[in-house]
Motif scaffolding. Structure first.
Motif, PDB file in Angstrom:
ATOM      1  N   CYS A   1       0.859  -1.186   0.000  1.00  0.00           N
ATOM      2  CA  CYS A   1       0.000   0.000   0.000  1.00  0.00           C
ATOM      3  C   CYS A   1       0.901   1.243   0.000  1.00  0.00           C
ATOM      4  CB  CYS A   1      -0.900  -0.011   1.231  1.00  0.00           C
ATOM      5  SG  CYS A   1      -1.694   1.567   1.553  1.00  0.00           S
TER       6      CYS A   1
ATOM      7  N   CYS B   1       0.237   2.860   3.975  1.00  0.00           N
ATOM      8  CA  CYS B   1       0.627   2.184   5.224  1.00  0.00           C
ATOM      9  C   CYS B   1       1.716   1.136   4.995  1.00  0.00           C
ATOM     10  CB  CYS B   1      -0.587   1.537   5.887  1.00  0.00           C
ATOM     11  SG  CYS B   1      -1.245   0.154   4.936  1.00  0.00           S
TER      12      CYS B   1
ATOM     13  N   SER C   1       1.581  -1.770   4.069  1.00  0.00           N
ATOM     14  CA  SER C   1       1.252  -3.176   4.336  1.00  0.00           C
ATOM     15  C   SER C   1       1.237  -3.941   3.010  1.00  0.00           C
ATOM     16  CB  SER C   1      -0.110  -3.285   5.023  1.00  0.00           C
ATOM     17  OG  SER C   1      -1.120  -2.891   4.112  1.00  0.00           O
TER      18      SER C   1
ATOM     19  N   CYS D   1      -7.705   0.883   0.863  1.00  0.00           N
ATOM     20  CA  CYS D   1      -6.784  -0.141   1.355  1.00  0.00           C
ATOM     21  C   CYS D   1      -7.480  -0.958   2.449  1.00  0.00           C
ATOM     22  CB  CYS D   1      -5.523   0.521   1.901  1.00  0.00           C
ATOM     23  SG  CYS D   1      -4.482  -0.578   2.860  1.00  0.00           S
TER      24      CYS D   1
ATOM     25  N   CYS E   1      -5.385   0.134   6.029  1.00  0.00           N
ATOM     26  CA  CYS E   1      -5.430   1.487   6.605  1.00  0.00           C
ATOM     27  C   CYS E   1      -6.600   2.316   6.094  1.00  0.00           C
ATOM     28  CB  CYS E   1      -4.119   2.226   6.320  1.00  0.00           C
ATOM     29  SG  CYS E   1      -3.899   2.681   4.588  1.00  0.00           S
TER      30      CYS E   1
ATOM     31  N   SER F   1      -7.006   3.927   3.531  1.00  0.00           N
ATOM     32  CA  SER F   1      -6.716   5.106   2.708  1.00  0.00           C
ATOM     33  C   SER F   1      -7.172   4.822   1.275  1.00  0.00           C
ATOM     34  CB  SER F   1      -5.221   5.420   2.722  1.00  0.00           C
ATOM     35  OG  SER F   1      -4.522   4.376   2.094  1.00  0.00           O
TER      36      SER F   1
END
Ligand code: ZN
Length: 276
Positions: free
Chosen positions: A40, A43, A45, A65, A68, A70
């Motif tokens: 991502c 974040c 991840s 996402c 997070c 976003s």
């Protein structure tokens, strides 16, 4: 049966579009394509495979996402969708004429989208995409029956040659680079793929589009500066700075090439009929 071909091309377009996003993000940063794994933007991840299915993951995750929440940048979705549309149009227009040419044209469109995107955001055209187009052009010249091979060779010389002349003349007159060498290489290899008639139309369309858009953009900028300095009319707007600003040319050329590829035959036929 035909509808199946279009569905297959649509799915292939989505998959290639998904991969194109990786190239668009990683190639200009000189990163390896598949290592590290996809993460991502916000974040960092790791993105699981089931969250990276073209189009469907975006819809399922509602564009956010999983970790997070976003927002996933919209241009990822746009690149996938535009690839799907371009691949389907290629199948519609060319599958009944030449199957190999259809695949070459579809791949060409995908590479052109990558080039336009990278040139727009980084003002470079990485050589690896030019070389990929060159290979496609060579395969088309040798194996495809949709155009006589010499039309493709003339296209290569004309596409590169005309821009090279503009480049040299521009350099002599304005003492600076009016375009990048990448643009010249791009038009040469595109000429090899779509032939000389196509590349002339692409040059014509692309440069007119570039002139109109850049002119409007510059006028808008001057207007904005004048508005900001409304209270100080004695301040002169320095237009030379705006004029000499560097603009990416490839996105316009790419639109011209794809336009010529899709509707070139109709326009050329109509134009020659005018004088027949
Ligand atoms: Zn995230």
């Amino acid at each position: 049966m035909e509808i199946l071909i279009y569905i297959v091309f649509g799915i292939l377009g989505l998959l290639v579009g998904n991969l194109s996003n990786v190239f668009i993000v990683r190639v200009p940063l000189k990163m390896k394509i598949f290592n590290p794994s996809f993460r991502c933007d916000t974040c960092k991840s790791r993105i699981k495979w089931y969250d990276n299915i073209p189009l469907f993951s975006f819809i399922f995750l509602k564009g956010h996402c999983r970790n997070c929440k976003s927002q996933i940048p919209l241009h990822y979705l746009f690149v996938e969708l535009i690839n799907m549309i371009l691949w389907i149009i290629c199948a519609l227009l060319f599958w009944h004429i030449d199957m190999l040419a259809t695949i070459i044209f579809a791949l060409t469109c995908s590479i052109l989208v990558i080039i336009a995107h990278i040139d727009f955001s980084h003002k470079i055209i990485p050589d690896r995409f030019i070389i990929s187009l060159l290979l496609l052009g060579i395969i088309a010249t040798i194996f495809c029956g949709d155009l006589p091979f010499y039309e493709r060779l003339i296209g290569f010389a004309l596409g590169g040659g005309i821009l090279l002349i503009f480049y040299l003349v521009g350099r002599i007159i304005s003492k600076r680079e009016v375009m990048g060498l990448g643009d010249i290489k791009l038009m040469a290899v595109a000429g090899l793929i779509i032939g000389w008639k196509g590349i002339l139309l692409a040059l014509f369309t692309g440069s007119i589009l570039a002139c109109v858009v850049l002119l409007l953009h510059q006028l808008n900028k001057i207007k904005k500066i004048k508005m900001e300095n409304k209270n100080n009319p004695q301040i002169q707007v320095d237009i030379t700075n705006i004029k000499n600003e560097e603009y990416p040319l490839a996105p316009f050329l790419v639109i011209g090439i794809i336009f010529a590829l899709f509707v070139g035959n109709f326009i050329i036929e109509w134009y020659t009929n005018l004088f027949a």
